[in-house]
Scaffold this active site. Structure first.
Site, PDB file in Angstrom:
ATOM      1  N   LYS A 195       0.751  -1.333  -0.143  1.00 19.28           N
ATOM      2  CA  LYS A 195      -0.037   0.015  -0.210  1.00 19.28           C
ATOM      3  C   LYS A 195       0.781   1.274   0.097  1.00 19.28           C
ATOM      4  O   LYS A 195       1.459   1.727   1.052  1.00 19.28           O
ATOM      5  CB  LYS A 195      -0.708  -0.004   1.015  1.00 19.28           C
ATOM      6  CG  LYS A 195      -2.041   0.826   1.212  1.00 19.28           C
ATOM      7  CD  LYS A 195      -2.996   0.702  -0.231  1.00 19.28           C
ATOM      8  CE  LYS A 195      -4.067   1.511  -0.292  1.00 19.28           C
ATOM      9  NZ  LYS A 195      -4.927   1.388  -1.650  1.00 19.28           N
ATOM     10  N   SER A 390      -8.473   0.054  -5.024  1.00 22.19           N
ATOM     11  CA  SER A 390      -8.688   0.540  -3.717  1.00 22.19           C
ATOM     12  C   SER A 390     -10.407   0.859  -3.417  1.00 22.19           C
ATOM     13  O   SER A 390     -10.914  -0.294  -3.608  1.00 22.19           O
ATOM     14  CB  SER A 390      -8.077   1.709  -3.457  1.00 22.19           C
ATOM     15  OG  SER A 390      -6.476   1.416  -3.280  1.00 22.19           O
TER      16      SER A 390
END
Length: 596
Positions: A195, A390
């Site tokens: 991430k 996402s």
């Protein structure tokens, strides 16, 4: 009651008219009325015409805001929606008056994305297979343009032009040293070793995990480019890779010798070739632009009309809490929209087109809940555009079937929070704060100081909880074990090609493929009509709502590299305003991934 409604409507209309009169004056209002009246006649197509596709046109999912300059301008629209562009090319395939398509790259921009161009390309292939010609011309031919124009029957470059074929890459910006220099504190909480959305604020270089995922992603997209272009130009992917490694930028003669293009000519010579195709050598070229052709009626081709609707809902932009702007996906605004779609009995199926890097986790969940409730009443199909990652993927889990292109950027199943504080920069400039509170954590959300270890634990707990919820949703939606989802998650970004292999995507295909699939999930047969949401607002509505901004869209100009880089700085800083999640938790891609 009806009398009251009619009176109120009349009053609103009168006020609107007074507003217009006061804003643009008598002469301006007269010009406006003449301009609007002229729209009704519309453009016409002469026999044996050429459809001109200006490659400087931006292709995107939704209509842009209308500006006053555009209303009074006689220039073609610089933005066309993907669906309108595809439908226009499909219509031209059947229109006997259209003899060829001219892909004009004279003023081309950087392109509209590989996934978008894939769908445009599919329509152009069908046009070519019908026996009609496609002629392409360019001056400085970029890779995204070449991805499209490589299928042309004849590809021509200006004698003073050039051709770029040197691979694709990204150059992420890193702000850590600048933030340190100016005394802006940053603390982060996240889940997922891949991430990387927080890295611009905490690092000065790419992490090994981020570099790894970017390399895999870019190689997937580049591999699709090599195979697609190679097939059109009858060149092996290996040959194209060698050119990219050893030459990079080719002059016209080098490009022609390598088999990348067909001819080296000036634009006027290309126009003469088009005249030969259309058999009007002694006249000016009979032509119509793609933008103007969209609304031209064609004999024998009727627009579908039915009481049964298939809704296409466009989610384009960063996902934000609240209503959001017209360029954002506001959680509350789209939740209300999906409620209306669900309660509309005329709508028999829904296609959700996602072009979003993600954003607010709470807004994503609010939208997802409404999609799930809609799915319980009617089929919901997902169509991914250039990017659906996402929070964009979070929303996609609400559909029963997911379509993507091989070059779509998706996945990024991870969560993070960025916690800024102004203590040092304020103290260095003589600013301090006092604090009075009834509990130790009363100022938990303050930006006047760094978070304590106890506070960071609280934020991390929130991020962990939302990440675990994300995993559950993906596992249930995709019929995968939670352990498998955990392995392919970690915030890692995947191409559509890889996403299909690991079970995050069902089928390859664009928006039209998703629409046809949605129709097959009903018992309607061919008795249905598309209805698009959010509904595009007309000029008068936009005018009254004060959304007309003469400077909202600057005229497209070619910027030098330094100015482009400065514009990137501005865009990335302005993107921070989208960080408005109530819990400060986000599921989105890095702000600065731009392929070049």
């Amino acid at each position: 009651m009806n009398f009251f409604k009619q009176t109120l409507a009349s009053l609103i209309g009168t006020l609107a008219g007074l507003f217009l009169f006061a804003t643009i004056g008598v002469s301006g209002l007269v010009i406006l009325l003449i301009t609007l009246a002229s729209f009704e006649s519309g453009p016409t197509v002469k026999d044996k015409s050429v459809l001109v596709f200006d490659l400087s046109t931006t292709i995107q999912d939704t209509e842009p805001s209308v500006t006053l300059r555009e209303v009074f301008s006689d220039q073609d629209k610089s933005v066309i929606t993907l669906r309108k562009a595809v439908k226009a090319i499909e219509k031209a395939t059947q229109d006997n008056r259209i003899k060829a398509i001219f892909l004009d790259g004279s003023n081309a921009s950087n392109g509209s994305g590989y996934a978008t161009f894939t769908e445009i390309r599919e329509a152009l292939v069908k046009f070519k297979e019908s026996g009609k010609k496609i002629i392409a011309y360019d001056v400085t031919l970029s890779e995204q343009e070449y991805y499209l124009s490589s299928l042309a029957d004849t590809l021509i470059i200006n004698p003073m032009g050039s051709m770029e074929i040197n691979g694709i890459g990204v150059e992420p910006l890193f702000w850590k040293n600048a933030l340190d220099k100016y005394g802006i504190g940053v603390q982060v909480v996240r889940v997922g070793s891949y991430k990387s959305a927080v890295e611009p604020f905490t690092r000065t270089t790419l992490s090994p995990e981020n570099e790894e995922q970017l390399a895999v992603l870019l190689n997937n997209i580049w591999g699709d480019f090599l195979n697609t272009v190679g097939s059109s130009r009858k060149l092996s992917p290996q040959r194209l890779q060698t050119i990219a490694n050893t030459q990079g930028v080719l002059d016209p003669k080098e490009a022609q010798k390598a088999g990348l293009i067909d001819k080296i000519e000036y634009r006027d010579q290309v126009i003469n070739q088009l005249k030969e195709i259309t058999e009007n050598k002694d006249e000016s070229l009979r032509q119509i632009s793609l933008a103007n052709y969209i609304d031209v009626p064609v004999s024998g081709i009727k627009e579908k009309s039915s009481d049964n609707k298939i809704a296409v809902v466009y989610l384009e932009g960063t996902i934000v809490d609240g209503v959001g702007s017209l360029q954002e996906v506001g959680g509350n605004r789209f939740a209300n929209l999906f409620r209306k779609v669900r309660e509309n009995d005329d709508i028999k199926a829904v296609v959700i087109r996602i072009n979003s890097p993600g954003g607010s986790a709470i807004a994503s969940e609010i939208i997802l809940r409404e999609i799930q409730l809609t799915q319980a009443k009617k089929p919901v199909i997902i169509s991914m555009g250039n990017v659906a990652a996402s929070g964009g993927y979070w929303i996609a889990t609400g559909g029963q079937h997911i379509f993507a292109q091989p070059t779509t950027i998706t996945g990024s199943i991870g969560v993070f929070g960025v916690l800024f504080n102004l203590q040092k920069i304020a103290n260095d400039n003589g600013i301090t704060w006092g604090s009075v509170k009834t509990a130790k954590l009363a100022d938990l959300e303050t930006a006047t100081r760094p978070k304590t270890e106890q506070e960071l634990v609280i934020y991390q707990k929130s991020v962990n909880q939302i990440y675990d919820l994300f995993l559950d949703k993906v596992a249930k939606s995709r019929n995968l074990s939670k352990d498998k989802v955990a392995k392919i998650a970690q915030g890692r970004v995947w191409s559509g090609e890889e996403a299909k292999k690991i079970g995050l995507v069902d089928s390859f295909g664009g928006l039209e493929a998703a629409i046809q699939y949605a129709a097959r999930q009903t018992t309607l047969g061919d008795d249905w009509q598309i209805e698009e949401y959010p509904i595009s607002r007309g000029f008068a509505d936009l005018f009254i709502k004060k959304n007309l901004d003469d400077n909202a869209q600057e005229m497209a100009v070619s910027l030098d590299p330094l100015t482009q880089e400065l514009m990137r700085f501005k865009e990335e800083l302005s993107s921070l305003r989208t960080l408005n999640d109530p819990r400060g938790v986000y599921s989105r891609l890095p702000f600065n991934w731009q392929l070049h």
